[in-house]
Design a protein around this motif. Structure first.
Motif, short mmCIF file in Angstrom:
data_model
loop_
_atom_site.label_atom_id
_atom_site.label_comp_id
_atom_site.label_asym_id
_atom_site.label_seq_id
_atom_site.Cartn_x
_atom_site.Cartn_y
_atom_site.Cartn_z
N VAL A 1 0.75 -1.46 -0.15
CA VAL A 1 -0.05 -0.02 -0.02
C VAL A 1 0.67 0.87 0.45
N ALA A 2 0.68 1.95 -1.00
CA ALA A 2 1.44 2.93 -1.05
C ALA A 2 0.38 4.35 -1.11
N ILE A 3 1.01 5.73 -0.76
CA ILE A 3 0.49 6.81 -1.29
C ILE A 3 1.25 8.08 -2.59
N TYR A 4 0.76 8.04 -3.27
CA TYR A 4 1.62 9.38 -4.56
C TYR A 4 1.21 10.60 -4.01
N ASP A 5 2.01 11.68 -4.46
CA ASP A 5 1.29 12.31 -4.51
C ASP A 5 2.39 12.96 -6.06
N GLU A 6 1.21 13.84 -6.95
CA GLU A 6 2.01 14.18 -8.02
C GLU A 6 2.84 15.88 -8.15
N SER A 7 3.24 16.23 -7.40
CA SER A 7 3.96 17.54 -6.71
C SER A 7 4.57 16.54 -5.96
N GLN A 8 5.00 16.54 -4.47
CA GLN A 8 6.05 16.02 -3.51
C GLN A 8 6.03 14.24 -4.08
N GLY A 9 5.92 14.10 -4.57
CA GLY A 9 6.52 12.12 -4.96
C GLY A 9 5.99 11.00 -3.85
#
Length: 339
Positions: free
Chosen positions: A15-23
């Motif tokens: 499980v992971a969370i990815y942010d388009e600006s922060q990675g």
């Protein structure tokens, strides 16, 4: 845009969370190695049950790690195939239910597209176009990649995948599960040149692979040799060298065919150190570049699913309310994205 990714296709719950600006904001992974080690391989029913136990706690841990609330998630991506249906259904049903409850889009992600795009998570990602070598326990494929979803299959294994051959040969050598990494560690103590294994399907044209015969050659060599630690190490080294050189020969052909100067290697086998050293040397002589994901992103993980899901959502391909997974799913069937 923040995407939560869920991976449950085999024996790792990711499980992971990815942010388009922060990675990458969070990455949680649970391995089932201990669960399956007594059986010498993955037991699908046990794997599915363990995914059920671990997925929700890992989602909670990922939210805590990122410092986010559910309301701050913009989409949920999950592995929808290819793979075994029971395991895939765990991530798909949890992901689809969360997306419905949170009122955000759900994105069905192709497992191998996740692997192919994993090197994009690094500081120096590859630019298009490139040749991708996907090497894992279930797949060995050469893909010409000209964009997201612009995939042309150049060649694939007609029988055992490279990772599968590693695991089966490791079992013949008496090594525990997971066999591939253990065989590679054993090979480091092997003597070069004592055994010469064939390089299958390299004496004929084409980009197809076959590793079943190589595994049989290893079995015959083991039966005909003394059973001592040095012999096992020598066999392991000869086998590993044969697989790596075979992959290199086919990649050289693919690069020549396409005219591309960049090579991406992804999947569990891409973490193999002998492979990385050999391919780096090859591409240096070739005048091109080779790209890998960091070792923890070579095997199955939620980060690659979250990233691929973000790209798919940006391209306008969310899933509908129907929970659907696929045991087989050709990579080249994915729609191209103009992002």
């Amino acid at each position: 845009m923040r995407i939560l990714g869920i991976e449950t296709s085999c024996d790792e719950t990711g499980v992971a969370i990815y942010d388009e600006s922060q990675g990458l904001l969070a990455n949680q992974l649970y391995s089932q190695v201990k669960l399956h080690s007594d059986y010498g391989g993955v037991v699908p029913e046990l794997a599915s049950r363990d995914h059920i136990r671990k997925t929700v706690p890992l989602i909670q841990a990922a939210l805590a790690q990122s410092g986010l609330q559910a309301a701050e998630i913009d989409g949920v991506a999950y592995t929808a195939g290819p793979g075994l249906v029971g395991m895939l259904m765990v991530g798909a049903t949890v992901g689809r239910a969360l997306a419905y409850a949170w009122q955000v889009p759900a994105i069905a992600v192709h497992h191998m597209e996740g692997h192919l795009l994993a090197p994009m998570l690094e500081k120096h990602p590859p630019a298009f176009p490139f040749v991708a070598l996907l090497v894992s326990g279930g797949h060995t494929q050469l893909i010409a990649v000209t964009g997201i979803g612009e995939y042309q299959l150049l060649g694939e294994s007609i029988d055992d995948a490279a990772g599968e051959a590693f695991d089966k040969t490791a079992k013949l050598l008496g090594l525990d599960y997971p066999g591939g990494p253990m065989l590679s560690r054993l090979a480091q103590h092997g003597m070069a040149g004592r055994y010469k294994f064939p390089r299958p399907m390299t004496s004929q044209p084409g980009l197809s692979f076959s590793f079943s015969g190589l595994k049989t050659f290893a079995a015959n060599t083991i039966r005909a040799s003394a059973d001592d630690p040095q012999t096992r190490a020598d066999v392991a080294r000869a086998f590993e060298e044969a697989v790596v050189e075979t992959l290199m020969i086919k990649c050289q052909r693919a690069l020549k065919l396409t005219g591309f100067e960049r090579l991406v290697i992804a999947g569990g086998v891409s973490a193999n150190q002998t492979l990385r050293t050999s391919f780096s040397n090859m591409m240096r002589k070739h005048g091109g570049e080779v790209f890998y994901a960091r070792p923890e992103f070579c095997t199955d993980n939620g980060a690659m699913i979250a990233y691929a899901g973000m790209l798919r959502l940006q391209g306008g391909t969310p899933a509908d309310l129907v929970v659907s997974v696929r045991s087989r799913w050709p990579l080249e069937a994915l729609p191209a994205l103009s992002i």
